[in-house]
Enzyme design. Structure first.
Site, PDB file in Angstrom:
ATOM      1  N   LYS A 253     -29.260 -45.158  82.746  1.00  0.00           N
ATOM      2  CA  LYS A 253     -29.779 -45.036  81.367  1.00  0.00           C
ATOM      3  C   LYS A 253     -28.863 -44.043  80.666  1.00  0.00           C
ATOM      4  O   LYS A 253     -28.344 -43.122  81.309  1.00  0.00           O
ATOM      5  CB  LYS A 253     -31.200 -44.434  81.345  1.00  0.00           C
ATOM      6  CG  LYS A 253     -32.320 -45.403  81.644  1.00  0.00           C
ATOM      7  CD  LYS A 253     -32.724 -46.193  80.408  1.00  0.00           C
ATOM      8  CE  LYS A 253     -33.792 -47.211  80.803  1.00  0.00           C
ATOM      9  NZ  LYS A 253     -33.585 -48.504  80.238  1.00  0.00           N
TER      10      LYS A 253
ATOM     11  N   LEU B  18     -28.133 -40.764  78.557  1.00  0.00           N
ATOM     12  CA  LEU B  18     -28.824 -39.478  78.727  1.00  0.00           C
ATOM     13  C   LEU B  18     -30.006 -39.367  77.758  1.00  0.00           C
ATOM     14  O   LEU B  18     -31.062 -38.823  78.113  1.00  0.00           O
ATOM     15  CB  LEU B  18     -27.833 -38.327  78.516  1.00  0.00           C
ATOM     16  CG  LEU B  18     -28.361 -36.937  78.852  1.00  0.00           C
ATOM     17  CD1 LEU B  18     -28.807 -36.837  80.303  1.00  0.00           C
ATOM     18  CD2 LEU B  18     -27.315 -35.876  78.547  1.00  0.00           C
TER      19      LEU B  18
ATOM     20  N   TYR C 272     -25.737 -40.415  87.921  1.00  0.00           N
ATOM     21  CA  TYR C 272     -24.924 -40.922  89.038  1.00  0.00           C
ATOM     22  C   TYR C 272     -23.580 -40.177  89.103  1.00  0.00           C
ATOM     23  O   TYR C 272     -23.130 -39.770  90.180  1.00  0.00           O
ATOM     24  CB  TYR C 272     -24.714 -42.422  88.820  1.00  0.00           C
ATOM     25  CG  TYR C 272     -24.010 -43.165  89.927  1.00  0.00           C
ATOM     26  CD1 TYR C 272     -24.642 -43.442  91.133  1.00  0.00           C
ATOM     27  CD2 TYR C 272     -22.698 -43.624  89.754  1.00  0.00           C
ATOM     28  CE1 TYR C 272     -24.001 -44.153  92.131  1.00  0.00           C
ATOM     29  CE2 TYR C 272     -22.047 -44.339  90.754  1.00  0.00           C
ATOM     30  CZ  TYR C 272     -22.704 -44.599  91.938  1.00  0.00           C
ATOM     31  OH  TYR C 272     -22.057 -45.309  92.929  1.00  0.00           O
TER      32      TYR C 272
HETATM   33  N1  LIG Z   1     -20.656 -51.242  94.959  1.00  0.00           N
HETATM   34  C1  LIG Z   1     -19.804 -50.495  94.270  1.00  0.00           C
HETATM   35  O1  LIG Z   1     -19.043 -51.004  93.445  1.00  0.00           O
HETATM   36  C2  LIG Z   1     -19.765 -49.013  94.462  1.00  0.00           C
HETATM   37  C3  LIG Z   1     -18.863 -48.293  93.709  1.00  0.00           C
HETATM   38  C4  LIG Z   1     -18.763 -46.922  93.883  1.00  0.00           C
HETATM   39  C5  LIG Z   1     -19.561 -46.286  94.809  1.00  0.00           C
HETATM   40  N2  LIG Z   1     -20.464 -47.007  95.538  1.00  0.00           N
HETATM   41  C6  LIG Z   1     -21.289 -46.270  96.499  1.00  0.00           C
HETATM   42  O2  LIG Z   1     -21.190 -46.889  97.769  1.00  0.00           O
HETATM   43  C7  LIG Z   1     -22.399 -46.697  98.504  1.00  0.00           C
HETATM   44  C8  LIG Z   1     -22.936 -48.038  98.976  1.00  0.00           C
HETATM   45  O3  LIG Z   1     -23.129 -48.863  97.843  1.00  0.00           O
HETATM   46  P1  LIG Z   1     -23.497 -50.421  97.918  1.00  0.00           P
HETATM   47  O4  LIG Z   1     -22.821 -51.052  96.772  1.00  0.00           O
HETATM   48  O5  LIG Z   1     -23.274 -50.946  99.279  1.00  0.00           O
HETATM   49  O6  LIG Z   1     -25.053 -50.325  97.555  1.00  0.00           O
HETATM   50  P2  LIG Z   1     -26.304 -51.130  98.148  1.00  0.00           P
HETATM   51  O7  LIG Z   1     -27.402 -50.876  97.159  1.00  0.00           O
HETATM   52  O8  LIG Z   1     -25.953 -52.534  98.446  1.00  0.00           O
HETATM   53  O9  LIG Z   1     -26.575 -50.348  99.507  1.00  0.00           O
HETATM   54  C9  LIG Z   1     -27.052 -49.020  99.528  1.00  0.00           C
HETATM   55  C10 LIG Z   1     -27.852 -48.831 100.796  1.00  0.00           C
HETATM   56  O10 LIG Z   1     -28.372 -47.487 100.813  1.00  0.00           O
HETATM   57  C11 LIG Z   1     -29.728 -47.543 101.237  1.00  0.00           C
HETATM   58  N3  LIG Z   1     -30.489 -46.398 100.706  1.00  0.00           N
HETATM   59  C12 LIG Z   1     -30.782 -46.131  99.424  1.00  0.00           C
HETATM   60  N4  LIG Z   1     -31.572 -45.050  99.359  1.00  0.00           N
HETATM   61  C13 LIG Z   1     -31.783 -44.620 100.617  1.00  0.00           C
HETATM   62  C14 LIG Z   1     -32.519 -43.558 101.190  1.00  0.00           C
HETATM   63  N5  LIG Z   1     -33.234 -42.718 100.421  1.00  0.00           N
HETATM   64  N6  LIG Z   1     -32.516 -43.413 102.523  1.00  0.00           N
HETATM   65  C15 LIG Z   1     -31.817 -44.262 103.312  1.00  0.00           C
HETATM   66  N7  LIG Z   1     -31.102 -45.309 102.837  1.00  0.00           N
HETATM   67  C16 LIG Z   1     -31.082 -45.471 101.496  1.00  0.00           C
HETATM   68  C17 LIG Z   1     -30.240 -48.851 100.626  1.00  0.00           C
HETATM   69  O11 LIG Z   1     -31.441 -49.286 101.242  1.00  0.00           O
HETATM   70  C18 LIG Z   1     -29.063 -49.771 100.851  1.00  0.00           C
HETATM   71  O12 LIG Z   1     -29.120 -50.409 102.103  1.00  0.00           O
HETATM   72  C19 LIG Z   1     -23.330 -45.948  97.562  1.00  0.00           C
HETATM   73  O13 LIG Z   1     -23.266 -44.560  97.817  1.00  0.00           O
HETATM   74  C20 LIG Z   1     -22.757 -46.239  96.194  1.00  0.00           C
HETATM   75  O14 LIG Z   1     -23.096 -45.267  95.246  1.00  0.00           O
HETATM   76  C21 LIG Z   1     -20.585 -48.362  95.390  1.00  0.00           C
END
Ligand SMILES: NC(=O)c1ccc[n+]([C@@H]2O[C@H](COP(=O)([O-])OP(=O)(O)OC[C@H]3O[C@@H](n4cnc5c(N)ncnc54)[C@H](O)[C@@H]3O)[C@@H](O)[C@H]2O)c1
Length: 451
Positions: free
Chosen positions: A299, A301, A357
């Protein structure tokens, strides 16, 4: 989520239309396939003259069996010319000897002919000495200028290629093999324009086919997306894995854990008892900790609720700090351990609608930088991997127009795959990668955001 434009741009009709309209022309990137052993499938051209090239020569035949130099008799290698040589899969240029502005022309002299003879998905690594390690201001300035060169070449190289700069510290020559096995291979498919510093590290990989053999690894958020790919890749490289995710993801978690011969742990990392339960689950100790679990609650800010703000900071930033602290205090994280935090380019560039984030991901980078000197005393490294646009359920939820912009605004004109992030984490997890600590590696296809 599939990238239909990438498939279209690589079809016969699509190629013609994309070329005629001057649209982005992404290439299918080569990725590491199970069973492969050699990092490089093609010719390697080695140039430059600063002392690091001779360190590379010591193991170059393990990278490729097709080695060339640009000069007659140089390094006792056959001479490569654009007219007579094979297509080049990789270029390594030792720029560590450059200390005067006039010598910068050597970059042009080496790369210009080589650019005419590149294979698809070529890899380029420039080697230098960290400017802050040099007393002579001119030499420091020359070494610093290599950053501008490599980042520009990354934007020009096209063909799915990438370019990196490694500043090699005194005594770190022994860790060049591990770094080049990553950066010259398809494992670095979506990494470009990166600058890393290597320092001396006493540990060595013993078996390059299973560099993590005998290591125990924890991956949070491992039931899907990037976390699942990290768990698979660490297991492929020989680690025994503990996969953690929220209780709602238990089925997927256990299925993956069973396939990888590991264990699953259903745990909310933000829960009050999470540190104690994690320490208990890792009673035998842990060598590799990957803080991957993360959430978005986007969202602007002006419209951000307190709940959105707090939940993202709790899960993405506070939990990795609290859990790392608990693993250290309990003596669970072993000496020479490897900690990897998954950040984001949002934490570097900032992003509209993601102030919470971006705060959490910039904070994660801060954790790596602040913990590195403290953990270094025990031989433990801690680094951040900052993904750009990666094709997962998280990015599939982004509105179409913003999603398309995120996908194309990088040197590869496409999103990365979870495997691309996982390969970077697996490299950081290796014994010899203690040479890198407190640093950020972006896996973003050289995204324009925050570049
Ligand atoms: N997908 C992208 O383009 C992207 C870009 C930059 C950074 N990231 C980062 O990479 C990481 C993985 O992202 P993703 O795209 O695979 O996301 P995703 O949503 O597919 O997977 C995230 C996983 O974290 C788990 N999770 C969330 N909260 C939790 C908690 N409180 N306790 C335990 N597990 C928890 C979820 O259940 C899920 O399995 C994240 O830290 C995300 O911020 C992703």
């Amino acid at each position: 989520m599939s990238d239909r434009y990438l498939a279209f741009a690589n079809s016969a009709a699509g190629r013609r239309l994309v070329g005629a309209l001057g649209l982005p022309a992404p290439l299918h990137l080569e990725r590491w396939m199970a069973g492969r052993t050699r990092p490089l499938d093609g010719a390697l051209l080695l140039g430059g003259d600063g002392g690091l090239a001779s360190a590379v020569l010591g193991f170059a035949n393990k990278l490729s069996n097709d080695l060339y130099a640009p000069g007659e008799g140089q390094f006792d290698l056959p001479r490569w010319t654009a007219e007579h040589g094979p297509k080049l899969k990789a270029l390594v240029f030792d720029a560590s000897g450059l200390s005067r502005f006039e010598q910068l022309g050597e970059l042009r002299a080496f790369f210009q002919p080589a650019l005419k003879g590149l294979a698809n998905c070529p890899r380029v690594v420039v080697l230098g000495r960290a400017p802050e390690s040099l007393k002579d201001p001119l030499a420091a300035s020359v070494q610093r200028s290599l950053e501008g060169f490599t980042r520009s070449l990354g934007k020009e190289i096209r063909r799915g290629g990438n370019v990196q700069l490694l500043y090699v510290g005194k005594g770190a020559e022994h860790q060049l093999e591990g770094a080049l096995r990553f950066f010259l291979s398809p494992k670095s498919a979506y990494v470009s324009g990166q600058v890393l510093r290597l320092s001396a590290c006493a540990e060595q990989v013993k078996d390059w086919t299973r560099p993590l053999a005998g290591k125990k690894a924890l991956v949070t958020g491992a039931s899907r997306g990037i976390g699942a790919a990290i768990a698979e890749t660490l297991a492929r490289d020989g680690a025994e894995v503990l996969l953690l995710d929220v209780p709602q993801a238990l089925d997927a978690l256990e299925a993956l854990a069973a396939r990888l011969g590991g264990r699953g742990l259903a745990l909310d990392i933000g829960a009050e008892d999470a540190p104690a339960r994690l320490v208990e689950a890792l009673a035998d100790g842990v060598d590799i900790v990957v803080h991957n679990a993360g959430i978005t609650r986007d969202k602007t800010l002006a419209k951000m609720s307190e709940a959105f703000w707090n939940s993202v900071i709790e899960v993405n930033l506070k939990a990795p700090q609290v859990l790392t602290q608990a693993l250290l205090e309990a003596g669970t994280l072993r000496d020479h351990g490897r900690v990897v935090l998954i950040a984001s380019i949002s934490g570097i560039a900032g992003n509209l609608g993601q102030s919470n984030y971006a705060v959490s991901k910039a904070g994660v980078i801060g954790l790596a930088q602040a913990w590195a000197p403290i953990l270094g005393k025990r031989g433990i490294s801690i680094n951040a991997v900052a993904p750009g646009f990666i094709e997962t359920q998280m990015t599939a939820a982004i509105p179409l127009t913003i999603r398309e912009a995120g996908r194309r605004m990088n040197s590869m004109s496409q999103g990365g795959l979870p495997q691309d992030v996982a390969e970077a984490v697996a490299w950081f997890a290796q014994p010899g990668s203690g040479a890198v600590s407190g640093q950020v590696l972006r896996v973003c296809g050289q995204s324009l955001l925050g570049a």
